[in-house]
Design a protein around this motif. Structure first.
Motif, PDB file in Angstrom:
ATOM      1  N   PHE A 236       0.818  -1.209   0.000  1.00  0.00           N
ATOM      2  CA  PHE A 236       0.000   0.000   0.000  1.00  0.00           C
ATOM      3  C   PHE A 236       0.856   1.265   0.000  1.00  0.00           C
ATOM      4  N   ALA A 237       2.155   1.127   0.084  1.00  0.00           N
ATOM      5  CA  ALA A 237       3.071   2.274   0.034  1.00  0.00           C
ATOM      6  C   ALA A 237       4.016   2.068  -1.141  1.00  0.00           C
ATOM      7  N   ARG A 238       3.484   2.269  -2.334  1.00  0.00           N
ATOM      8  CA  ARG A 238       4.265   2.005  -3.540  1.00  0.00           C
ATOM      9  C   ARG A 238       5.347   3.069  -3.723  1.00  0.00           C
ATOM     10  N   PRO A 239       6.575   2.654  -3.994  1.00  0.00           N
ATOM     11  CA  PRO A 239       7.638   3.633  -4.253  1.00  0.00           C
ATOM     12  C   PRO A 239       7.487   4.241  -5.640  1.00  0.00           C
ATOM     13  N   VAL A 240       8.182   5.337  -5.876  1.00  0.00           N
ATOM     14  CA  VAL A 240       8.187   6.001  -7.178  1.00  0.00           C
ATOM     15  C   VAL A 240       9.509   5.685  -7.871  1.00  0.00           C
ATOM     16  N   LEU A 241       9.439   5.179  -9.078  1.00  0.00           N
ATOM     17  CA  LEU A 241      10.623   4.914  -9.893  1.00  0.00           C
ATOM     18  C   LEU A 241      10.757   6.033 -10.914  1.00  0.00           C
ATOM     19  N   ILE A 242      11.778   6.854 -10.769  1.00  0.00           N
ATOM     20  CA  ILE A 242      12.012   7.981 -11.666  1.00  0.00           C
ATOM     21  C   ILE A 242      13.124   7.605 -12.633  1.00  0.00           C
ATOM     22  N   ILE A 243      12.818   7.605 -13.919  1.00  0.00           N
ATOM     23  CA  ILE A 243      13.788   7.245 -14.952  1.00  0.00           C
ATOM     24  C   ILE A 243      14.089   8.488 -15.780  1.00  0.00           C
ATOM     25  N   VAL A 244      15.359   8.887 -15.799  1.00  0.00           N
ATOM     26  CA  VAL A 244      15.766  10.069 -16.566  1.00  0.00           C
ATOM     27  C   VAL A 244      16.966   9.713 -17.437  1.00  0.00           C
ATOM     28  N   ASP A 245      17.134  10.460 -18.497  1.00  0.00           N
ATOM     29  CA  ASP A 245      18.253  10.242 -19.408  1.00  0.00           C
ATOM     30  C   ASP A 245      19.497  10.933 -18.876  1.00  0.00           C
ATOM     31  N   ARG A 246      20.656  10.316 -19.086  1.00  0.00           N
ATOM     32  CA  ARG A 246      21.912  10.907 -18.635  1.00  0.00           C
ATOM     33  C   ARG A 246      22.143  12.283 -19.247  1.00  0.00           C
ATOM     34  N   SER A 247      21.599  12.529 -20.422  1.00  0.00           N
ATOM     35  CA  SER A 247      21.801  13.814 -21.103  1.00  0.00           C
ATOM     36  C   SER A 247      21.193  14.976 -20.339  1.00  0.00           C
ATOM     37  N   SER A 248      20.264  14.706 -19.440  1.00  0.00           N
ATOM     38  CA  SER A 248      19.629  15.788 -18.697  1.00  0.00           C
ATOM     39  C   SER A 248      20.560  16.403 -17.664  1.00  0.00           C
ATOM     40  N   ASP A 249      21.668  15.732 -17.351  1.00  0.00           N
ATOM     41  CA  ASP A 249      22.616  16.272 -16.361  1.00  0.00           C
ATOM     42  C   ASP A 249      24.010  15.734 -16.673  1.00  0.00           C
ATOM     43  N   LEU A 250      24.568  16.199 -17.782  1.00  0.00           N
ATOM     44  CA  LEU A 250      25.877  15.707 -18.213  1.00  0.00           C
ATOM     45  C   LEU A 250      27.015  16.181 -17.326  1.00  0.00           C
ATOM     46  N   SER A 251      26.834  17.266 -16.601  1.00  0.00           N
ATOM     47  CA  SER A 251      27.936  17.842 -15.826  1.00  0.00           C
ATOM     48  C   SER A 251      28.458  16.892 -14.764  1.00  0.00           C
ATOM     49  N   VAL A 252      27.593  15.988 -14.265  1.00  0.00           N
ATOM     50  CA  VAL A 252      28.013  15.060 -13.203  1.00  0.00           C
ATOM     51  C   VAL A 252      29.177  14.198 -13.677  1.00  0.00           C
ATOM     52  N   ASN A 253      29.182  13.826 -14.945  1.00  0.00           N
ATOM     53  CA  ASN A 253      30.258  12.981 -15.472  1.00  0.00           C
ATOM     54  C   ASN A 253      31.597  13.700 -15.503  1.00  0.00           C
ATOM     55  N   LEU A 254      31.571  15.022 -15.493  1.00  0.00           N
ATOM     56  CA  LEU A 254      32.802  15.797 -15.581  1.00  0.00           C
ATOM     57  C   LEU A 254      33.304  16.272 -14.224  1.00  0.00           C
ATOM     58  N   GLN A 255      32.514  16.049 -13.194  1.00  0.00           N
ATOM     59  CA  GLN A 255      32.892  16.505 -11.858  1.00  0.00           C
ATOM     60  C   GLN A 255      33.686  15.424 -11.125  1.00  0.00           C
ATOM     61  N   HIS A 256      34.604  15.869 -10.304  1.00  0.00           N
ATOM     62  CA  HIS A 256      35.386  14.954  -9.467  1.00  0.00           C
ATOM     63  C   HIS A 256      35.168  15.363  -8.009  1.00  0.00           C
ATOM     64  N   ALA A 257      34.271  14.639  -7.358  1.00  0.00           N
ATOM     65  CA  ALA A 257      33.912  14.989  -5.979  1.00  0.00           C
ATOM     66  C   ALA A 257      35.083  14.755  -5.033  1.00  0.00           C
ATOM     67  N   TRP A 258      35.014  15.398  -3.873  1.00  0.00           N
ATOM     68  CA  TRP A 258      36.086  15.385  -2.889  1.00  0.00           C
ATOM     69  C   TRP A 258      35.803  14.374  -1.785  1.00  0.00           C
ATOM     70  N   THR A 259      34.865  13.444  -2.042  1.00  0.00           N
ATOM     71  CA  THR A 259      34.522  12.471  -1.014  1.00  0.00           C
ATOM     72  C   THR A 259      35.475  11.272  -1.063  1.00  0.00           C
ATOM     73  N   TYR A 260      35.498  10.554   0.013  1.00  0.00           N
ATOM     74  CA  TYR A 260      36.361   9.372   0.133  1.00  0.00           C
ATOM     75  C   TYR A 260      36.035   8.348  -0.958  1.00  0.00           C
ATOM     76  N   GLU A 261      34.750   8.042  -1.139  1.00  0.00           N
ATOM     77  CA  GLU A 261      34.348   7.048  -2.130  1.00  0.00           C
ATOM     78  C   GLU A 261      34.692   7.495  -3.542  1.00  0.00           C
ATOM     79  N   ALA A 262      34.401   8.765  -3.868  1.00  0.00           N
ATOM     80  CA  ALA A 262      34.668   9.257  -5.224  1.00  0.00           C
ATOM     81  C   ALA A 262      36.160   9.230  -5.541  1.00  0.00           C
ATOM     82  N   MET A 263      36.998   9.546  -4.563  1.00  0.00           N
ATOM     83  CA  MET A 263      38.435   9.550  -4.810  1.00  0.00           C
ATOM     84  C   MET A 263      38.973   8.137  -5.008  1.00  0.00           C
ATOM     85  N   LEU A 264      38.399   7.164  -4.305  1.00  0.00           N
ATOM     86  CA  LEU A 264      38.825   5.780  -4.524  1.00  0.00           C
ATOM     87  C   LEU A 264      38.480   5.333  -5.937  1.00  0.00           C
ATOM     88  N   HIS A 265      37.336   5.781  -6.439  1.00  0.00           N
ATOM     89  CA  HIS A 265      36.967   5.457  -7.824  1.00  0.00           C
ATOM     90  C   HIS A 265      37.922   6.120  -8.808  1.00  0.00           C
TER      91      HIS A 265
END
Length: 345
Positions: A236-265
Motif C-alpha cells: 500500500f506504500a508504492r515507491p516512485v521509480l524515476i527514470i531520466v536520461d543521462r543527457s539531462s545532467d551531463l555535468s556530473v560525469n565531468l565533476q570529481h567529488a572530494w569524497t572518500y568514495e569518489a576519490m577511490l573510484h
C-alpha cells in the motif's frame, strides 16, 4: 528497510543455495553439501554479496567457473547460476552428457528464451540425462547490489549505445531491452510494483513505457512473481521509480567529488566494492605485493566515512589511530604490571 536492495538480493541468493526452498531459522546448511557453478557475470553478482567464508557457511564446498574443465564429482549436488546464453546452455548440455554431477539445479540470472530451453531439453534427452536435471529456475538477478541503496545493471557503454547516431536500431533495441529486463529483475527482487515517472520522447521514456508494459503483461500471466506481495502491508506504500536520461545532467560525469568514495573510484579504480593497491617498492628496497581490500556494509569505517570529504576522513583516521595506540599502550602497561606482581609474588 524493505527497500534495501542488498538485503533482498542476499535473501534471494540464500534461497537459491537452499535449492530454491524457503530459508528460515531452522535451515541447516550442512545437511546438503553442494558445488556452485557460475559464469563471469554471475560470479561478480555473488562476490559483491558473499565472501568465500559465507559460501562455505551455506554448504558450498567448491565453486568453479562454468567455462573451465571440471572433473566428475559424484554424490554432490551442483547448483548452476549463469546467464541464459547459447554458450552456457551448450556447456550445461555437455556437462549433463558427460555425467559430471548426479544432481543439477539450473538457475538463470534472467528469463531464458524458449528456443534456448528447447535446445537444452533436446541435448538432455539425447544423452538420457533427464534424471540429473532436478530444477530449472529464472532467478531474475541480473544486476549487482553494491550497497543497500545502490545497484548497477553492468551494461557497458550504455550511454553511447543510446545516443550515438552511428549506432544501429538493432543495437539500440537490444540495449533498451537489457535495461528494461534489469530494472524488472530489481523490482522482482524488492517485491514492489512502483509508480513509474519518466519524460517522453527520449531513451528514458522508451525504457519507462516498455517497463510499464512488461509489468502489466506479467500481472496477466499465471506465474505472477508479485502475488506474494499483493496483500503485504508494504504494497500500500508504492515507491516512485524515476527514470531520466543521462543527457539531462551531463555535468556530473565531468565533476570529481572530494569524497572518500569518489576519490577511490578516480584514483584507485574501485570496482565491485573492491580496491586494489598496486605492487610498490619501499624506501628500504623491499617489494610490497599488491593488495585487495573489500569495502562494503561490513566495514564499519567505510560505512561511517564513504560519503565524507577526504580531509575529514584523514582526521578520522588520525583520531582512530591515536585511540588504538592509547589502548595498545594501556594493554602493554597492564601486562607489565601483572608480570612484575607475579615476579614479586
Amino acid at each position: 528497510s524493505f527497500l534495501s536492495i542488498r538485503s533482498k538480493h542476499i535473501e534471494c541468493l540464500e534461497r537459491m543455495l537452499n535449492f530454491n526452498n524457503p530459508v528460515d531459522s531452522k535451515t541447516s546448511w550442512q545437511e546438503h553439501w553442494k558445488i556452485l557453478i557460475y559464469d563471469g557475470f554471475c560470479r561478480d553478482i555473488i562476490s559483491t554479496l558473499f565472501k568465500v567464508a559465507d559460501l562455505r557457511k551455506h554448504g558450498v564446498t567448491l565453486h568453479l567457473n562454468v567455462n573451465v574443465d571440471r572433473q566428475q564429482v559424484q554424490d554432490v549436488s551442483a547448483i548452476y547460476f549463469v546467464q541464459p546464453t547459447r554458450d552456457n546452455v551448450a556447456r550445461i548440455g555437455r556437462d549433463c552428457a558427460a555425467g559430471l554431477y548426479d544432481s543439477m539445479h539450473l538457475n538463470w540470472s534472467s528469463t531464458i528464451a524458449q528456443d534456448q530451453l528447447h535446445a537444452l531439453a533436446s541435448t538432455v534427452a539425447e544423452c538420457e540425462g533427464q534424471a540429473r536435471i532436478q530444477k530449472v529456475f529464472d532467478q531474475h538477478m541480473n544486476f549487482l547490489s553494491l550497497d543497500h541503496r545502490l545497484f548497477s545493471l553492468m551494461i557497458k557503454n550504455s550511454y553511447v549505445r543510446l545516443n550515438d547516431p552511428e549506432v544501429g536500431d538493432a543495437e539500440m533495441e537490444t540495449t533498451i531491452n537489457d535495461i528494461v529486463n534489469g530494472l524488472f529483475s530489481v523490482l522482482v527482487t524488492l517485491g514492489v510494483v512502483p509508480i513509474i515517472r519518466c519524460p517522453r520522447g527520449d531513451a528514458a521514456g522508451m525504457v519507462g513505457e516498455r517497463l510499464n508494459k512488461k509489468l502489466r503483461d506479467h500481472f496477466k500471466s499465471t506465474n505472477n512473481l508479485f502475488k506474494d506481495q499483493a496483500f503485504a502491508s508494504s504494497s500500500f506504500a508504492r515507491p516512485v521509480l524515476i527514470i531520466v536520461d543521462r543527457s539531462s545532467d551531463l555535468s556530473v560525469n565531468l565533476q570529481h567529488a572530494w569524497t572518500y568514495e569518489a576519490m577511490l573510484h578516480d584514483v584507485l579504480g574501485m570496482s565491485l566494492n573492491k580496491v586494489t593497491v598496486a605492487e610498490s617498492v619501499g624506501e628500504d628496497g623491499r617489494r610490497q605485493p599488491s593488495r585487495v581490500y573489500d569495502l562494503g556494509s561490513n566495514d564499519a569505517f567505510w560505512v561511517d566515512n564513504c560519503g565524507k570529504a577526504f580531509p575529514l576522513v584523514t582526521d578520522e583516521i588520525e583520531e582512530r589511530l591515536s585511540a588504538w595506540k592509547s589502548e595498545y599502550a594501556a594493554i602493554g602497561s597492564q601486562g607489565q604490571q601483572e608480570l612484575m606482581s607475579d615476579a614479586a609474588g
